[in-house]
Design a protein around this motif. Structure first.
Motif, PDB file in Angstrom:
ATOM      1  N   GLN A 134      39.930  50.926  40.924  1.00  0.00           N
ATOM      2  CA  GLN A 134      38.472  50.971  41.096  1.00  0.00           C
ATOM      3  C   GLN A 134      37.871  49.572  40.959  1.00  0.00           C
ATOM      4  OE1 GLN A 134      36.713  54.186  41.395  1.00  0.00           O
ATOM      5  NE2 GLN A 134      35.213  52.804  42.232  1.00  0.00           N
ATOM      6  N   CYS A 135      38.302  48.829  39.947  1.00  0.00           N
ATOM      7  CA  CYS A 135      37.754  47.483  39.737  1.00  0.00           C
ATOM      8  C   CYS A 135      38.147  46.533  40.870  1.00  0.00           C
ATOM      9  CB  CYS A 135      38.206  46.932  38.385  1.00  0.00           C
ATOM     10  SG  CYS A 135      37.403  47.741  36.982  1.00  0.00           S
ATOM     11  N   ARG A 136      39.321  46.738  41.437  1.00  0.00           N
ATOM     12  CA  ARG A 136      39.747  45.913  42.569  1.00  0.00           C
ATOM     13  C   ARG A 136      38.763  46.071  43.734  1.00  0.00           C
ATOM     14  NH1 ARG A 136      44.962  46.599  42.123  1.00  0.00           N
ATOM     15  NH2 ARG A 136      44.909  48.668  43.047  1.00  0.00           N
ATOM     16  N   GLU A 137      38.229  47.290  43.919  1.00  0.00           N
ATOM     17  CA  GLU A 137      37.232  47.527  44.967  1.00  0.00           C
ATOM     18  C   GLU A 137      35.957  46.730  44.702  1.00  0.00           C
ATOM     19  OE1 GLU A 137      36.508  51.707  45.549  1.00  0.00           O
ATOM     20  OE2 GLU A 137      38.659  52.141  45.743  1.00  0.00           O
ATOM     21  N   TYR A 138      35.689  46.419  43.438  1.00  0.00           N
ATOM     22  CA  TYR A 138      34.516  45.623  43.076  1.00  0.00           C
ATOM     23  C   TYR A 138      34.856  44.130  42.991  1.00  0.00           C
ATOM     24  CZ  TYR A 138      32.838  50.223  41.517  1.00  0.00           C
ATOM     25  OH  TYR A 138      32.477  51.541  41.438  1.00  0.00           O
ATOM     26  N   GLY A 139      36.109  43.792  43.286  1.00  0.00           N
ATOM     27  CA  GLY A 139      36.527  42.398  43.248  1.00  0.00           C
ATOM     28  C   GLY A 139      36.819  41.885  41.844  1.00  0.00           C
ATOM     29  N   VAL A 140      37.170  42.777  40.934  1.00  0.00           N
ATOM     30  CA  VAL A 140      37.414  42.412  39.539  1.00  0.00           C
ATOM     31  C   VAL A 140      38.862  42.733  39.187  1.00  0.00           C
ATOM     32  CG1 VAL A 140      36.767  42.866  37.140  1.00  0.00           C
ATOM     33  CG2 VAL A 140      35.013  42.876  38.920  1.00  0.00           C
ATOM     34  N   ARG A 141      39.507  41.787  38.482  1.00  0.00           N
ATOM     35  CA  ARG A 141      40.875  42.002  38.017  1.00  0.00           C
ATOM     36  C   ARG A 141      40.839  42.523  36.580  1.00  0.00           C
ATOM     37  NH1 ARG A 141      44.305  39.760  34.876  1.00  0.00           N
ATOM     38  NH2 ARG A 141      46.539  39.756  35.224  1.00  0.00           N
ATOM     39  N   VAL A 142      41.613  43.579  36.315  1.00  0.00           N
ATOM     40  CA  VAL A 142      41.665  44.191  34.988  1.00  0.00           C
ATOM     41  C   VAL A 142      42.751  43.511  34.165  1.00  0.00           C
ATOM     42  CG1 VAL A 142      42.228  46.330  33.746  1.00  0.00           C
ATOM     43  CG2 VAL A 142      40.861  46.418  35.842  1.00  0.00           C
TER      44      VAL A 142
END
Length: 186
Positions: A54-62
């Motif tokens: 989900q965060c990858r879709e927002y351009g964020v790496r977990v």
């Protein structure tokens, strides 16, 4: 507002409700804290993959390592015998997160709580049916008081007899739970 726009807003709201994590939470990071919360709620480790996707879709790496550290600590809070009973008593599902020596105690208490929950749900279902039948019986008795035709009276008497039989059966079942006061009132 036009119907197409209303439908689009409704679908957007529904899809947002399905999101594992919000964009704001992804942007905020706080992966250790998020893992701690998820672990304390008894969520499984596989959740981190859904969060990462989900965060990858927002351009964020977990930071999965930080999330996993927090999750491990949170699971320790979750996997107590007291919480096992509480989770079962609430009818919550268990995702199998407890391991180690405390897992057996957690599971034993979870199953004990779940059994208590199931008994309560069965009792409530019987009690609701009992109350419904009592209301039906009151209505049939009222209809009998004003019935004029013999055929109508016979049909209502048969219906009343069927209601009384079912109430008697429910009364016995409810007494099996150790409660009194469900005796015949009709």
């Amino acid at each position: 507002m036009n119907p197409a726009k209303s439908l689009l807003l409704l679908l957007t709201a529904l899809l947002a409700g399905c999101a594992v994590i919000s964009e704001e939470a992804c942007q905020a990071g706080l992966w250790y804290e998020r893992g701690l919360q998820d672990g304390a709620r008894g969520r499984g480790q596989s959740l981190v993959y859904d969060i990462a996707r989900q965060c990858r879709e927002y351009g964020v790496r977990v930071d999965t390592e930080a999330w996993l550290r927090g999750h491990e600590e949170g699971v320790a809070y979750f996997c107590t015998p007291e919480n096992g009973y509480r989770q079962g008593r609430l009818g919550n599902s268990y995702e199998g997160v407890c391991t180690g020596p405390g897992a057996d105690l957690f599971l034993a208490e979870y199953h004990r709580g779940l059994a208590d929950y199931q008994v309560e749900m069965e009792y409530l279902q019987l009690a609701r049916r009992y109350d419904d039948l009592r209301r039906q019986l009151i209505a049939v008795n009222a209809a009998l008081a004003s019935a004029g035709e013999e055929e109508q009276i016979r049909a209502l008497q048969l219906h009343r007899s069927a209601l009384r039989r079912e109430l008697d059966l429910l009364d016995l079942q409810l007494r099996g739970f150790g409660f009194v006061g469900f005796s015949r009132f009709y």
